[in-house]
Design an enzyme around this catalytic site. Sequence first.
Site, PDB file in Angstrom:
ATOM      1  N   GLU A  20       0.815  -1.163   0.054  1.00 38.37           N
ATOM      2  CA  GLU A  20       0.082  -0.239   0.006  1.00 38.37           C
ATOM      3  C   GLU A  20       0.636   1.213   0.013  1.00 38.37           C
ATOM      4  OE1 GLU A  20      -2.964  -0.125   3.420  1.00 38.37           O
ATOM      5  OE2 GLU A  20      -3.453  -2.345   2.543  1.00 38.37           O
ATOM      6  N   HIS A  36      -8.376   0.878   1.689  1.00 42.41           N
ATOM      7  CA  HIS A  36      -8.129   0.477   3.267  1.00 42.41           C
ATOM      8  C   HIS A  36      -9.164   1.352   4.000  1.00 42.41           C
ATOM      9  CE1 HIS A  36      -4.993  -1.391   6.140  1.00 42.41           C
ATOM     10  NE2 HIS A  36      -6.288  -1.367   6.757  1.00 42.41           N
TER      11      HIS A  36
END
Length: 311
Positions: free
Chosen positions: A260, A278
């Site tokens: 990420e 997320h």
Amino acid sequence: MNVLVTRKLPSSVLAKLHAIGSVDLYAGNAAIAPSELRARLVDTDALVCLLTDTIDRAAIDAAPKLKIIANIAVGYDNVDVAYARSRGIVVTNTPDVLTESVADFTWALILAITRRLSEGERVVRRGAWEGWGLGFMLGTELQGKQLGLVGFGRIGRAVAARASAFRMRVAYAARGTTQLPDAQPLSLDQLLNTSDVVSLHVPLTPETRHLIDKKALTRMKRSAYLINTSRGPIVDEAALAWALREHLLAGAALDVYEHEPAIHPDLLALENVLLVPHLGSATTETRTAMADLAVQNVIEVLGGRPAITPV
Ligand code: DGY
């Protein structure tokens, strides 16, 4: 007492820290750079950090006065907990306060992928919708199907608790001897073989890294969906992209990623995967409660009392 906070917190929560000491607030929008983190840790008694901050040996070694690392997340794979412990530093996380919002969000993903919401929205936005059609963009129903939960902790159980509303039966694969009425314990293999929706709710550890690899994916039903709201590296993204391309499963909905905020380019090219950034715990109420719990842990530990939620 000096407290380093690596990202802006709600002002009501920050005020509690100002009341007990001097607060060094990193005001950047992205994660603090490791060198900047180490420099700021030199005189710090307590650290309030996020899952995007890597609190490794180097960071811990840079902080000779540190007493507590309060991670604003239930997961704490970003912290070298063993090393912190060896240095007498308490590590805390934020369990419970995010359970319901992550469980709701998991169901949002289940519904969205099985009913092709993001795919449908893309069709509408690019002006490609030609009108209602009997066989147009058909999804899959949930009733009578099996929800397979990998991991059966707080969040897994909260997801299970909502399953009856959609008339799904629940199976789970988990370590330990958890037994719950209305939920069938299975081995991971059996669960992957028999579930229509597989949802991941395990922490990231050396044992769970790439738990869902090529081999695991080939065990799933071709009509099944994979949901991940736990941690990205639990799924081998390259293998998932391959399996989705080959239609070895019907689709996947991902909230978390291996690296990420980068996303595997092969996933970005696929229609049968829903990708969100997320957001599992991202409600105002939950994020405030998470920040507040982290700060309460700091207040307890700096006050010489036991932490509320040590890991
Ligand atoms: C957590 O707390 O670990 C979540 O991933 C945050 O959204």
